[in-house]
Write a protein that holds these residues in place. Structure first.
Motif, short mmCIF file in Angstrom:
data_model
loop_
_atom_site.label_atom_id
_atom_site.label_comp_id
_atom_site.label_asym_id
_atom_site.label_seq_id
_atom_site.Cartn_x
_atom_site.Cartn_y
_atom_site.Cartn_z
N MET A 45 0.85 -1.19 0.00
CA MET A 45 0.00 0.00 0.00
C MET A 45 0.89 1.25 0.00
O MET A 45 1.93 1.27 0.66
N ALA A 46 0.42 2.23 -0.77
CA ALA A 46 1.15 3.50 -0.82
C ALA A 46 0.78 4.35 0.39
O ALA A 46 -0.38 4.40 0.79
N VAL A 47 1.75 5.03 0.94
CA VAL A 47 1.53 6.02 2.00
C VAL A 47 2.23 7.30 1.55
O VAL A 47 3.41 7.25 1.20
N PRO A 48 1.56 8.45 1.50
CA PRO A 48 0.17 8.65 1.90
C PRO A 48 -0.82 8.32 0.77
O PRO A 48 -0.54 8.59 -0.39
N ALA A 49 -1.96 7.79 1.17
CA ALA A 49 -3.09 7.52 0.26
C ALA A 49 -4.23 6.95 1.09
O ALA A 49 -4.00 6.37 2.15
N SER A 50 -5.45 7.11 0.57
CA SER A 50 -6.54 6.28 1.08
C SER A 50 -6.33 4.91 0.47
O SER A 50 -5.98 4.79 -0.71
N ASN A 52 -8.64 2.79 -0.18
CA ASN A 52 -9.87 2.27 -0.79
C ASN A 52 -9.80 2.01 -2.28
O ASN A 52 -10.21 0.96 -2.76
N ASP A 53 -9.32 3.00 -3.05
CA ASP A 53 -9.34 2.86 -4.50
C ASP A 53 -8.03 2.35 -5.08
O ASP A 53 -7.97 2.00 -6.25
N VAL A 54 -6.99 2.32 -4.26
CA VAL A 54 -5.68 1.92 -4.76
C VAL A 54 -5.70 0.45 -5.20
O VAL A 54 -5.11 0.08 -6.21
N ALA A 55 -6.44 -0.37 -4.46
CA ALA A 55 -6.39 -1.82 -4.69
C ALA A 55 -7.21 -2.28 -5.90
O ALA A 55 -7.08 -3.43 -6.32
N ALA A 56 -8.07 -1.42 -6.46
CA ALA A 56 -8.93 -1.82 -7.58
C ALA A 56 -9.72 -3.08 -7.23
O ALA A 56 -9.78 -4.04 -8.00
N ASP A 57 -10.30 -3.08 -6.05
CA ASP A 57 -11.01 -4.27 -5.55
C ASP A 57 -12.17 -3.74 -4.69
O ASP A 57 -11.93 -3.06 -3.69
N ALA A 58 -13.40 -4.06 -5.09
CA ALA A 58 -14.56 -3.52 -4.36
C ALA A 58 -14.54 -3.93 -2.90
O ALA A 58 -15.01 -3.19 -2.03
N ALA A 59 -13.99 -5.11 -2.61
CA ALA A 59 -13.96 -5.57 -1.22
C ALA A 59 -13.06 -4.66 -0.37
O ALA A 59 -13.33 -4.43 0.81
N VAL A 60 -12.00 -4.14 -0.98
CA VAL A 60 -11.12 -3.21 -0.25
C VAL A 60 -11.78 -1.83 -0.20
O VAL A 60 -11.79 -1.17 0.85
#
Ligand code: GCB
Length: 592
Positions: A45-50, A52-60
Motif C-alpha cells: 500500500m502506498a503512504v500517503p493515500a486512502s 480504498n481505490d488503490v487496490a482496484a477491488d470492491a472488497a477493499v
C-alpha cells in the motif's frame, strides 16, 4: 505538539513510500500479535493515500474494520543521545501503533496528528519495525458519526455525510529527533496599531530546567526585526508588513532554548501579523471589511482519495488564483497541514472545520428525509460523542492556532440544530472552542432544515454560515421561485445583525451537457443558478461571503442521487473547468 522540522537542533525523516498492508476482517491481528513480526499475508500500500481505490477491488473499497500497515525504518545513527519521536500527521479514523513489540500510542480522530516518544525502544543506527492498526469504522461516538449495519451479506457502513468514507494513512509519517530538553509548543497571536505590529508569543518546554527561552523575529529577507526572552512575551515590529488576503507575508519566529550562548533546541514558527474581528454585520481582517469569495472544497483526487499530494495541492491553488477566489472552507474536516502552510504563504483565507459532519439523521447523502434514527439520544449522538467532538475541536485549534490564514472556526457542518437536544449538545462546544482560542470567531454551518426562527444553535455563533440549495434541492429547476424564497429567508437572517457567509450553494452539473433552454444538470443551468444566487447576495448587505459548493466534483457513497459522485464542482474531479468557471472568473476577477 509541534510539526516535524529540520533546524539547527532537530531532524526529521519521512517514512512515506510503500508499506506492507492487509485487511483484518476478523479482527485477529491484535490477539495474533501481527505487530511482533513481518505482517502475515501482506500486500502493498502506498503512504500517503486512502487505501480504498488503490487496490482496484470492491472488497477493499467498501471494507469496514481494522487494516494493518507496517514498514521498517532505520533510525539515523547520528541521533544517538537525542529524543526520538514517531509522528503521524493523521490516521483515519483511529489507530494504534507499535514500535517492534511495544505499543506506543493510540489516537481517535482521523484528521489530526499524534505522536509518541519512542526513544527507549530504538537504537540509533539500527532498524525498527513500525506497525499501525488503523480502523475506519464510524460509530455514533466517532466524529464524523456513522454506524455499521449487519446485513446478511456482511457489515455495511452507513453515515449521514455526502463524501466517501476514505481511510488509511492520508498524510506523512515521520521519525523526528529533538534534544531531550526541548520546546513542546509555541503559541502566537498578533495585533497592529497603525504601522506598528505586535507579536505575542508563549512557549512550552519540557525537561528544560535551568534553560532560558530566547526568541528572534525575522522578516522575509531574513533581517532581524525584534528579539526577546522568557517563556512568553510581546515583540514589537516597526513598519510591519501585514498578512492579508492575496499577500501572505510571513515573518519567522525562531524560538531557542539556551544557556548563555549555547543553543539546546531551536524551532521556527512562521507568523503572519493580522487581526480578525466581527463588528456588527462586518467581518474585518486588519480592520477592513473582508468578503469571502471561494469554495467549499474536499481533499479528494482520483485513486489517491484523501491522500495528500503536493502536485494536486499546488494545482488547486493555481486554479483558485485563476478564478479569483480568495478563500475556502476545509469542508468537512481538518485538511493536511501542508495545505494550511501553503494558504498562509499565498494569502488564501481559510474557514477551518472539524470533522463533525452528518450529525443529522434527517439528511443522508444530500437526500432529505433519510430518517430511521433520532439524532441526539442516549443510543445515538450522546454525551460520549460530545466529549469526542470537544476533543476534536481542541486538537484542531492546537494544530492550526498559529496559521494566519485561519480566520474562523467551524465546529460542525449541518448538524440537526432546531431541537432542544441540539442546543444542549452545542452550547458547551462553543465554550470549548472559545476557551481554546479567544482570538478568532467561532461558528457552525446551518442546514436548510433549520431555517431562520427555527435554528437554536446559531445564537451561539459569532458569524452565520448558511448552506442553501434554492433552485436545486428545493424549487428544482424553477429559479424564479427560488429567488423569491431565498431572498425572503436571507433577509430574515440579516435581522440577527451578524455577518452572513453563504458557505454552500450549488447545482450538480454534468460536464459537457449543454442546453439553450437551461435545466438542472446542464452547464448553462449551473451558471443561471449561480447568477440567481449572486443577485440575492448582492441585495443583502449582511452577506459577507460566497463559497460555492464545490470547487471540484468528488467521490461519494453510491446512491440514486449521485452519478459517479457529487457533480456540483465548478471543476471536474480531474480539474477541467465547467462553463461556470469562466462566469465566476468574470464575477470575481473581472476577466473572462
Ligand atoms: C450539503 C452538504 C455537503 C453536500 C451538499 C450536496 O449541504 O454540506 O456535504 O455534498 O450538501 O451536494 O448535497
Amino acid at each position: 505538539m509541534l510539526r516535524p522540522q529540520d533546524t539547527a537542533t532537530r531532524e526529521k525523516k519521512r517514512l512515506d513510500g510503500i508499506w506492507s498492508f492487509r485487511l483484518d476482517a476478523e479482527s485477529r491481528g491484535r490477539a495474533d500479535g501481527w505487530f511482533s513480526g513481518p505482517l502475515p499475508g501482506a500486500g502493498d500500500m502506498a503512504v500517503p493515500a486512502s487505501f480504498n481505490d488503490v487496490a482496484a477491488d470492491a472488497a477493499v473499497r467498501d471494507y469496514v474494520g481494522d487494516v494493518w500497515y507496517q514498514r521498517t525504518a532505520r533510525v539515523p545513527r547520528g541521533w544517538a543521545g537525542q529524543r526520538v519521536v514517531l509522528h503521524f500527521e493523521s490516521a483515519t479514523h483511529r489507530a494504534t501503533v507499535w514500535v517492534d513489540d511495544h505499543e506506543v500510542v493510540s489516537h481517535e480522530g482521523g484528521y489530526t496528528p499524534f505522536e509518541a516518544d519512542i526513544t527507549e525502544f530504538v537504537t540509533p543506527g539500527e532498524e525498527v519495525r513500525i506497525t499501525a492498526c488503523v480502523n475506519n469504522a464510524l460509530t455514533f461516538q466517532s466524529i464524523p458519526p456513522g454506524t455499521t449495519e449487519q446485513t446478511p451479506a456482511g457489515p455495511v457502513q452507513r453515515y449521514w455525510h455526502d463524501f466517501f468514507n476514505y481511510a488509511g494513512l492520508h498524510r506523512s509519517v515521520w521519525l523526528v529527533a529533538t534534544p531531550q530538553a526541548h520546546i513542546e509548543d509555541v503559541t502566537v497571536s498578533t495585533h497592529h496599531d497603525g504601522s506598528t505590529g505586535t507579536v505575542h508569543y508563549a512557549v512550552d518546554t519540557l525537561d528544560a530546567d535551568g534553560l532560558d527561552v530566547r526568541v528572534v523575529l525575522r522578516d522575509e529577507d531574513g533581517a532581524e526585526v525584534a528579539r526577546g526572552g522568557g517563556a512568553s512575551g510581546t515583540l514589537t515590529v516597526a513598519d510591519v508588513t501585514l498578512w492579508r488576503a492575496g499577500r501572505g507575508y510571513l515573518y519567522a519566529l525562531e524560538v531557542q532554548l539556551v544557556r548563555d550562548d549555547e543553543v539546546f533546541d531551536s524551532y521556527v514558527q512562521t507568523v503572519g501579523v493580522r487581526t480578525v474581528e466581527v463588528r456588527g454585520t462586518e467581518f474585518l481582517i486588519n480592520g477592513e471589511p473582508f468578503h469571502f469569495r471561494g469554495f467549499g472544497k474536499h481533499e479528494d483526487i482520483p485513486v489517491t482519495g484523501k491522500g495528500h499530494d503536493n502536485a494536486w495541492m499546488v494545482h488547486d491553488f493555481r486554479l483558485l488564483d485563476w478564478i479569483g477566489a480568495n478563500s475556502f472552507r476545509t469542508s468537512h474536516y481538518p485538511y493536511s497541514e501542508d495545505v494550511l502552510d501553503y494558504a498562509d504563504r499565498h494569502g488564501i483565507v481559510v474557514i477551518d472545520e472539524t470533522a463533525a459532519v452528518g450529525l443529522n439523521m434527517g439528511l443522508g447523502g444530500g437526500i432529505f428525509g433519510a430518517q430511521g434514527y433520532q439524532t441526539y439520544s442516549p443510543e445515538t449522538i450522546n454525551d460520549d460523542t460530545q466529549r469526542v467532538h470537544a476533543q476534536a475541536i481542541r486538537e484542531l485549534v492546537a494544530r492550526d492556532k498559529n496559521h494566519p490564514c485561519v480566520v474562523l472556526w467551524s465546529i460542525a457542518n449541518e448538524p440537526e440544530s432546531d431541537t432542544e437536544g441540539a442546543e444542549e449538545y452545542f452550547r458547551p462546544l462553543f465554550d470549548v472552542a472559545r476557551a481554546a482560542d479567544p482570538t478568532r470567531p467561532v461558528g457552525f454551518v446551518n442546514v436548510m432544515l433549520a431555517p431562520h426562527g427555527k435554528c437554536r444553535v446559531s445564537q451561539f455563533g459569532d458569524v452565520l454560515m448558511l448552506n442553501r440549495y434554492y433552485g436545486w434541492y428545493v424549487n428544482t429547476g424553477d429559479l424564479a421561485s427560488a429567488e423569491i424564497a431565498w431572498r425572503e429567508e436571507l433577509e430574515a437572517w440579516a435581522t440577527d445583525g451578524k455577518p452572513i457567509i453563504i458557505t454552500e450553494y450549488g447545482a450538480d452539473t454534468l460536464s459537457g451537457l449543454h442546453s439553450i433552454t437551461p435545466q438542472p444538470w446542464d452547464e448553462e443551468y449551473q451558471i443561471a443558478y449561480l447568477q440567481m444566487n449572486h443577485r440575492v447576495f448582492d441585495s443583502v448587505p449582511a452577506v459577507v461571503g460566497e463559497q460555492i459548493w464545490n470547487f471540484a466534483d468528488f467521490k461519494t457513497t453510491a446512491g440514486i442521487m449521485r452519478v459517479d459522485g457529487n457533480k456540483k464542482g465548478v471543476f471536474t474531479r480531474d480539474r477541467k473547468p465547467k462553463s461556470a468557471a469562466f462566469y465566476l472568473r468574470q464575477r470575481w476577477r473581472g476577466e473572462s
